[in-house]
Design a protein around this motif. Structure first.
Motif, PDB file in Angstrom:
ATOM      1  N   ILE A 169     -11.258 -21.692   2.232  1.00 39.66           N
ATOM      2  CA  ILE A 169     -10.580 -20.737   1.788  1.00 39.66           C
ATOM      3  C   ILE A 169     -11.163 -19.388   1.795  1.00 39.66           C
ATOM      4  O   ILE A 169     -12.246 -19.280   1.141  1.00 39.66           O
ATOM      5  CB  ILE A 169      -9.819 -20.992   0.383  1.00 39.66           C
ATOM      6  N   THR A 170     -10.715 -18.542   2.724  1.00 37.90           N
ATOM      7  CA  THR A 170     -11.297 -17.082   2.708  1.00 37.90           C
ATOM      8  C   THR A 170     -11.387 -16.585   1.323  1.00 37.90           C
ATOM      9  O   THR A 170     -12.424 -15.992   0.671  1.00 37.90           O
ATOM     10  CB  THR A 170     -10.694 -16.338   3.545  1.00 37.90           C
ATOM     11  N   ASN A 171     -10.416 -16.422   0.524  1.00 32.54           N
ATOM     12  CA  ASN A 171     -10.343 -15.977  -0.783  1.00 32.54           C
ATOM     13  C   ASN A 171      -8.790 -16.077  -1.421  1.00 32.54           C
ATOM     14  O   ASN A 171      -7.949 -16.517  -0.667  1.00 32.54           O
ATOM     15  CB  ASN A 171     -10.610 -14.272  -0.907  1.00 32.54           C
ATOM     16  N   VAL A 172      -8.645 -15.703  -2.565  1.00 24.02           N
ATOM     17  CA  VAL A 172      -7.200 -15.659  -3.056  1.00 24.02           C
ATOM     18  C   VAL A 172      -6.804 -14.549  -3.659  1.00 24.02           C
ATOM     19  O   VAL A 172      -7.658 -13.815  -4.455  1.00 24.02           O
ATOM     20  CB  VAL A 172      -7.022 -16.842  -4.205  1.00 24.02           C
ATOM     21  N   GLY A 173      -5.595 -14.025  -3.343  1.00 24.42           N
ATOM     22  CA  GLY A 173      -5.077 -12.700  -3.853  1.00 24.42           C
ATOM     23  C   GLY A 173      -3.990 -12.665  -4.111  1.00 24.42           C
ATOM     24  O   GLY A 173      -3.085 -13.666  -3.942  1.00 24.42           O
ATOM     25  N   LYS A 174      -3.103 -11.450  -4.506  1.00 26.31           N
ATOM     26  CA  LYS A 174      -1.889 -11.333  -4.695  1.00 26.31           C
ATOM     27  C   LYS A 174      -1.060 -10.954  -3.397  1.00 26.31           C
ATOM     28  O   LYS A 174      -0.479  -9.971  -3.322  1.00 26.31           O
ATOM     29  CB  LYS A 174      -1.503 -10.129  -5.877  1.00 26.31           C
ATOM     30  N   ALA A 175      -1.166 -12.155  -2.837  1.00 24.74           N
ATOM     31  CA  ALA A 175      -0.100 -11.940  -1.303  1.00 24.74           C
ATOM     32  C   ALA A 175       1.013 -12.911  -1.565  1.00 24.74           C
ATOM     33  O   ALA A 175       0.835 -14.112  -1.905  1.00 24.74           O
ATOM     34  CB  ALA A 175      -0.874 -12.176  -0.347  1.00 24.74           C
ATOM     35  N   HIS A 176       2.206 -12.673  -0.939  1.00 23.69           N
ATOM     36  CA  HIS A 176       3.409 -13.481  -1.001  1.00 23.69           C
ATOM     37  C   HIS A 176       3.960 -13.938  -2.382  1.00 23.69           C
ATOM     38  O   HIS A 176       4.453 -15.006  -2.537  1.00 23.69           O
ATOM     39  CB  HIS A 176       3.351 -14.608  -0.037  1.00 23.69           C
ATOM     40  N   LEU A 177       3.601 -13.142  -3.254  1.00 23.45           N
ATOM     41  CA  LEU A 177       3.971 -13.370  -4.541  1.00 23.45           C
ATOM     42  C   LEU A 177       5.567 -13.899  -4.763  1.00 23.45           C
ATOM     43  O   LEU A 177       5.969 -14.531  -5.469  1.00 23.45           O
ATOM     44  CB  LEU A 177       3.875 -12.185  -5.477  1.00 23.45           C
ATOM     45  N   GLU A 178       6.319 -13.363  -3.798  1.00 23.27           N
ATOM     46  CA  GLU A 178       7.863 -13.538  -3.938  1.00 23.27           C
ATOM     47  C   GLU A 178       8.073 -14.877  -3.668  1.00 23.27           C
ATOM     48  O   GLU A 178       8.759 -15.640  -4.254  1.00 23.27           O
ATOM     49  CB  GLU A 178       8.478 -12.744  -2.740  1.00 23.27           C
ATOM     50  N   GLY A 179       7.100 -15.717  -2.793  1.00 24.17           N
ATOM     51  CA  GLY A 179       7.248 -17.091  -2.509  1.00 24.17           C
ATOM     52  C   GLY A 179       6.508 -17.955  -3.580  1.00 24.17           C
ATOM     53  O   GLY A 179       6.879 -19.010  -4.068  1.00 24.17           O
TER      54      GLY A 179
END
Length: 432
Positions: A169-179
């Motif tokens: 896993i490259t990293n985790v961030g606040k992406a695709h929060l809508e889903g």
């Protein structure tokens, strides 16, 4: 499905687009919100496809059609079957940022020793992953498979199809929060790759400097192959610079002396992507010199981490995607660069759901904190948020920016262009 397996082995060319159905292709009649591939099955056969896989009851028994209860499930089943038959080593990649760059770096490194196949473009979802696997040439030895998701459960499903032997896993961030609903939802979804790899005690590569990934692995962290700037990393890094290209030295504990790499990647935030490629390369026993050659010859494209000299300005173009974590990393890097005239062009971040306003306000606060005063904001997300300060401008879209540039050209500047793909900020390059 035996007839489908046999047809695939004869042609090895799969398509879901009836317009691409030349002789020797296998057509899967997928359905979508605004189309039904079954309606084009006869056209596909007329163009020479060897078999049309369909699920419309009206096509049962039609010559050249193979009826199944669900075409998408049949496509996925074929891909899983072929993946198991192939004997290929599969490296799985997911993450909030850096998936594409890491995938391409890994492929370039591994290709120095192996016959490699990797995800083309953004074919990383429930349709793209099967198509990626089925497009592997018969002599493929290693496949690098990117897995994308915007809902919990999707990575788990992709793992069942691709059956990765190892992954990261490259990293985790606040992406695709809508889903995903929240940052915790992001971690749960991306962590499905760890869950699959842990279940079979398969190899996991992890950035030892990322506390979220460490916590997500739990007790399995100890057995993971660690890279990055964490204290317990096996792959150590030093002498990191990015002015604007990333350069660094690395050393694998007990394996080699200090190695120096000078990449064509912009931004220190690409360091973790490069180190991941080195770690995977070492695991697959790619020689040190070949790793260096691969990393130094890689040139980013498709509007990702590109440094472009336009003749008027130097542009850092990163308009492939954007979310709060990737925006913060790009801005921090840009703020640290030494240049007398800096210009920022930022597009709105998409798919943040109810967190959109708060995250855009945080982004504006960061811009002010970093003293980046020449800021152009693009998109409805920024409307009515513009600070009343000199040097700040708002534009509805990229076309409005382009029109402004024709009347107010920017010259001799270092320009950061960053935003979600939907903003189409790459179209500004002609005016910059």
């Amino acid at each position: 499905m035996q007839a489908v397996f046999e047809a695939y082995l004869r042609c090895r060319k799969v398509t879901t687009d009836s317009r691409a159905c030349g002789p020797g292709t296998l057509f899967f009649a997928l359905r979508g919100p605004s189309f039904n591939g079954n309606d084009f099955a006869r056209d596909a056969l007329a163009q020479g496809c060897v078999l049309a896989v369909v699920d419309a009851p009206s096509l049962k028994g039609v010559d050249g059609c193979y009826w199944v209860p669900d075409v998408l499930e049949a496509l996925q089943e074929l891909a899983t079957w072929y993946r198991r038959q192939s004997g290929v080593q599969v490296v799985g990649i997911t993450g909030s940022n850096g998936k594409t760059t890491t995938k391409e770096l890994l492929a370039q490194v591994l290709a120095r020793k192996y016959r490699v196949w990797f995800t083309q473009g953004n074919l990383n979802n429930h349709i793209g992953v099967p198509l990626t696997l089925l497009a592997m040439p018969p002599d493929t030895e290693v496949a690098v498979v990117e897995m994308g998701a915007n809902h919990v459960g999707e990575i788990a499903a992709l793992c069942q199809i691709a059956q990765p032997d190892c992954g990261l896993i490259t990293n985790v961030g606040k992406a695709h929060l809508e889903g995903f609903g929240s940052f915790e939802g992001v971690k749960k979804a991306k962590g499905e790759l760890y869950a699959f790899l842990n279940e079979g005690l398969r190899t996991i590569f992890v950035n030892a400097g990322n506390p979220h990934l460490k916590a997500m692995l739990g007790v399995h962290y100890n057995r993971a192959l660690k890279y990055g700037e964490g204290e317990d990393s096996l792959l150590r890094v030093s002498a990191v610079t990015a002015e604007p290209f990333l350069r660094f030295s690395w050393q694998m504990e007990g394996a080699c002396g200090l190695q120096r790499v000078e990449t064509r990647l912009s931004g220190r935030y690409n360091l973790e992507n490069a180190l991941a490629a080195i770690m995977v390369g070492l695991h697959f026993k790619v020689p040190f010199e070949d790793i260096k050659i691969a990393l130094e010859s890689y040139a980013p494209a498709n509007h990702r981490s590109q440094v472009v000299n336009t003749g008027r300005n130097q542009v850092l173009l990163d308009a492939y995607n954007a979310n709060p974590s990737s925006m913060a990393a790009a801005l921090a890097h840009f703020a640290g660069l030494d240049h007398p005239r800096k210009q920022v062009v930022l597009g709105g971040m998409k798919e943040l759901g109810q967190d959109s306003l708060a995250e855009h306000l945080k982004l504006l606060a960061l811009l002010q904190e970093l003293a980046l005063s020449a800021c152009w904001l693009v998109g409805l997300e920024f409307k009515d948020l513009l600070p009343e300060e000199e040097g700040w401008l708002w534009f509805a879209d990229a076309a409005a920016v382009a029109a402004y540039l024709r009347e107010h050209p920017v010259k001799d500047a270092l320009v950061l262009v960053k935003g979600s793909r939907a903003n189409r900020l790459e179209t500004l390059m002609g005016g910059l």
